[in-house]
Scaffold this motif. Structure first.
Motif, PDB file in Angstrom:
ATOM      1  N   PRO A  99       2.733   7.328  -4.913  1.00  0.00           N
ATOM      2  CA  PRO A  99       2.124   8.100  -6.019  1.00  0.00           C
ATOM      3  C   PRO A  99       1.177   9.186  -5.526  1.00  0.00           C
ATOM      4  N   ALA A 100       0.412   8.899  -4.461  1.00  0.00           N
ATOM      5  CA  ALA A 100      -0.504   9.907  -3.941  1.00  0.00           C
ATOM      6  C   ALA A 100       0.273  11.116  -3.411  1.00  0.00           C
ATOM      7  N   ALA A 101       1.406  10.865  -2.741  1.00  0.00           N
ATOM      8  CA  ALA A 101       2.229  11.975  -2.244  1.00  0.00           C
ATOM      9  C   ALA A 101       2.809  12.778  -3.408  1.00  0.00           C
ATOM     10  N   MET A 102       3.242  12.090  -4.454  1.00  0.00           N
ATOM     11  CA  MET A 102       3.757  12.783  -5.644  1.00  0.00           C
ATOM     12  C   MET A 102       2.683  13.684  -6.252  1.00  0.00           C
ATOM     13  N   ILE A 103       1.462  13.143  -6.380  1.00  0.00           N
ATOM     14  CA  ILE A 103       0.377  13.923  -6.983  1.00  0.00           C
ATOM     15  C   ILE A 103       0.041  15.131  -6.121  1.00  0.00           C
ATOM     16  N   ALA A 104      -0.064  14.938  -4.822  1.00  0.00           N
ATOM     17  CA  ALA A 104      -0.442  16.030  -3.930  1.00  0.00           C
ATOM     18  C   ALA A 104       0.626  17.122  -3.905  1.00  0.00           C
ATOM     19  N   THR A 105       1.886  16.706  -3.776  1.00  0.00           N
ATOM     20  CA  THR A 105       2.977  17.684  -3.692  1.00  0.00           C
ATOM     21  C   THR A 105       3.124  18.464  -4.994  1.00  0.00           C
ATOM     22  N   SER A 106       3.162  17.737  -6.082  1.00  0.00           N
ATOM     23  CA  SER A 106       3.380  18.407  -7.373  1.00  0.00           C
ATOM     24  C   SER A 106       2.180  19.276  -7.757  1.00  0.00           C
ATOM     25  N   THR A 107       0.969  18.845  -7.404  1.00  0.00           N
ATOM     26  CA  THR A 107      -0.214  19.668  -7.682  1.00  0.00           C
ATOM     27  C   THR A 107      -0.148  20.974  -6.906  1.00  0.00           C
ATOM     28  N   VAL A 127      -0.234   9.952 -11.389  1.00  0.00           N
ATOM     29  CA  VAL A 127      -1.526   9.339 -11.735  1.00  0.00           C
ATOM     30  C   VAL A 127      -1.313   7.982 -12.388  1.00  0.00           C
ATOM     31  N   ILE A 128      -0.335   7.902 -13.290  1.00  0.00           N
ATOM     32  CA  ILE A 128      -0.052   6.615 -13.952  1.00  0.00           C
ATOM     33  C   ILE A 128       0.387   5.571 -12.931  1.00  0.00           C
ATOM     34  N   LEU A 129       1.285   6.007 -12.025  1.00  0.00           N
ATOM     35  CA  LEU A 129       1.738   5.079 -10.987  1.00  0.00           C
ATOM     36  C   LEU A 129       0.607   4.680 -10.047  1.00  0.00           C
ATOM     37  N   LEU A 130      -0.313   5.602  -9.773  1.00  0.00           N
ATOM     38  CA  LEU A 130      -1.438   5.288  -8.896  1.00  0.00           C
ATOM     39  C   LEU A 130      -2.370   4.268  -9.547  1.00  0.00           C
ATOM     40  N   VAL A 131      -2.632   4.444 -10.835  1.00  0.00           N
ATOM     41  CA  VAL A 131      -3.457   3.469 -11.551  1.00  0.00           C
ATOM     42  C   VAL A 131      -2.777   2.105 -11.567  1.00  0.00           C
ATOM     43  N   ALA A 132      -1.468   2.110 -11.865  1.00  0.00           N
ATOM     44  CA  ALA A 132      -0.736   0.839 -11.846  1.00  0.00           C
ATOM     45  C   ALA A 132      -0.736   0.237 -10.437  1.00  0.00           C
ATOM     46  N   GLY A 133      -0.671   1.115  -9.431  1.00  0.00           N
ATOM     47  CA  GLY A 133      -0.702   0.633  -8.057  1.00  0.00           C
ATOM     48  C   GLY A 133      -2.002  -0.054  -7.701  1.00  0.00           C
ATOM     49  N   LEU A 134      -3.130   0.452  -8.218  1.00  0.00           N
ATOM     50  CA  LEU A 134      -4.413  -0.186  -7.964  1.00  0.00           C
ATOM     51  C   LEU A 134      -4.476  -1.574  -8.610  1.00  0.00           C
ATOM     52  N   LEU A 152       0.821  -1.200   0.000  1.00  0.00           N
ATOM     53  CA  LEU A 152       0.000   0.000   0.000  1.00  0.00           C
ATOM     54  C   LEU A 152       0.863   1.261   0.000  1.00  0.00           C
ATOM     55  N   SER A 153       1.973   1.215   0.719  1.00  0.00           N
ATOM     56  CA  SER A 153       2.856   2.393   0.776  1.00  0.00           C
ATOM     57  C   SER A 153       3.484   2.675  -0.570  1.00  0.00           C
ATOM     58  N   VAL A 154       4.059   1.621  -1.168  1.00  0.00           N
ATOM     59  CA  VAL A 154       4.770   1.817  -2.441  1.00  0.00           C
ATOM     60  C   VAL A 154       3.793   2.049  -3.588  1.00  0.00           C
ATOM     61  N   ALA A 155       2.726   1.278  -3.620  1.00  0.00           N
ATOM     62  CA  ALA A 155       1.822   1.321  -4.766  1.00  0.00           C
ATOM     63  C   ALA A 155       0.860   2.502  -4.716  1.00  0.00           C
TER      64      ALA A 155
END
Length: 432
Positions: A137-145, A186-193, A130-133
């Motif tokens: 990615p969620a932290a990347m999306i939030a920070t970069s947004t 977003v791509i990594l988050l989708v792949a993570g799901l 859950l952390s890696v997948a």
């Protein structure tokens, strides 16, 4: 005009009842189904369950897997829509010690304990997945947004950063770069799901393998029940033939004789002769016909149950053994709303057991008890101080008892060592 049947392809053969099947059937639109989110909840709750189990269940030692198995079979329904059977056989009612011995003898008890041991590293793996997948990615999306919005608005990143001494090179002040990081996240988050779905499928498979698949004991019991029903079906056919034979050779012949006697009475009456002997013969034939019909009907449905409830019928049955010198102790707690089929089955089974005691055991004392249990079953115990050695293979009618009780969904437990005592326990489900 009816339309032709749809071709049976891979999708038709593959029911969507688990995350793995959903992934294989709907690989593109998987995120539009509930399976990734079911898988997410399943994996996210694994560390919680493992932690609570590790802290609370260790005093149970070898039985520590039993509560975990119950919880996991409930939790497995989130990611598995197929029936999830309990691999344990119904508990014997020989007290707590008997229940413990039964559980320790089951393979399922040990596989559940093994699953508990494996669940601890699995919980760590679930947290890592859950952390890696998802979290990264969620932290990347939030920070970069957030940085993208700040840069678009023209605000200095250093003025809002939580770390004042952060080097300028650590923050890419290009909005396009931040937008690219968001897209990558977003791509990594989708792949993570997708990865979470695969991980949940693996844990689901292991869980079902260790805590849900029926044990060999249940398989053997299913085979026994199937054989019992086949024997009962054959016995029903034989019983129908016996009734037809008894009616033809017994009551029918008595009634035919009665008709002939009545005809002779009419003939003798017209001639003015004495018909007293014919009256006695007719009365005897009628009584014998009634007795034979009563015997036949009793074999179909006991008259004691037509006139009384099960407890009174059993009291009457046991009291009939007093002439044999057998001392009996009886203690009956029978629910008032007991199903009639269960009443009949128990009456015939207990009648057979009582007959075995009086004819074969050479016992001086017999105890009959009936009581409901906490598992919503009715426990019947027949115990005697005879010579023991009872076995279904010795032709003492125990096979018929087993067949009757198993047909009712119950079980029979026999303890009869050489030298005695003999205890037969019948356990059948009841609504009360």
């Amino acid at each position: 005009m009816t339309s032709p049947p749809a071709p049976i392809g891979v999708s038709a053969r593959l029911p969507v009842d688990a995350p793995g099947n959903a992934l294989r059937r709907h690989p593109v639109r998987l995120l539009g189904t509930s399976w990734p989110w079911r898988s997410l909840v399943y994996l996210a709750s694994t560390p919680v369950v493992a932690g609570i189990w590790l802290l609370t269940s260790w005093p149970a030692l070898a039985l520590a897997g039993l509560p975990l198995g119950r919880v996991e079979r409930w939790r497995l329904r989130w990611v598995d829509r197929r029936p999830i059977p309990d691999p344990h056989v119904p508990g014997a009612s020989a007290g707590f010690g008997g229940w413990v011995r039964l559980r320790l003898s089951e393979r399922a008890t040990w596989t559940e304990l093994l699953y508990g041991v494996l669940l601890v590293p699995l919980s760590l793996l679930s947290f890592a997945v859950l952390s890696v997948a998802l979290l990264v990615p969620a932290a990347m999306i939030a920070t970069s947004t957030a940085l993208f919005v700040i840069l678009v608005l023209g605000v200095d990143p250093d003025a809002v950063t939580a770390v004042p001494d952060l080097p300028a090179s650590a923050v890419n002040e290009n909005p396009i770069a931040q937008l690219g990081i968001v897209t990558l996240g977003v791509i990594l988050l989708v792949a993570g799901l997708y990865f979470v779905t695969i991980a949940a499928e693996g844990q689901r498979y292991l869980c079902r393998l260790l805590i849900s698949e029926p044990s060999s004991q249940l398989t053997e019991r299913l085979v026994d029940v199937t054989r019992s029903r086949a024997r009962i079906s054959s016995a029903f056919d034989e019983e129908r033939r016996r009734i037809e034979r008894d009616l033809h050779d017994g009551a029918q012949q008595r009634l035919t004789s009665l008709i002939m006697t009545l005809g002779m009475m009419r003939y003798q009456l017209h001639r003015g002769k004495d018909i007293e002997p014919l009256l006695e013969q007719a009365s005897a034939d009628a009584q014998r016909a009634v007795d034979e019909l009563r015997e036949i009907v009793h074999g179909i449905y006991p008259s004691a149950l037509r006139e009384h409830d099960l407890a009174e019928a059993l009291n009457e049955l046991v009291s009939s053994t007093e002439h044999s010198g057998l001392t009996t102790h009886i203690q009956l707690t029978v629910p008032a709303d007991l199903d009639p089929d269960i009443e009949v089955g128990l009456y015939f089974a207990i009648s057979e057991l009582v007959t075995n005691v009086t004819k074969h055991s050479e016992a001086t004392t017999m105890t009959l008890s009936i009581a409901p249990t906490l598992q919503k079953t009715l426990l019947v115990t027949v115990e005697d101080d005879g010579h023991g050695g009872a076995s279904p293979d010795r032709g003492t009618g125990l096979i018929g008892v087993v067949d009757r009780i198993e047909t009712l969904g119950g079980s029979v437990h026999l303890h009869s060592p050489a030298g005695g005592p003999t205890r037969v326990s019948l356990e059948v489900p009841c609504a009360s």
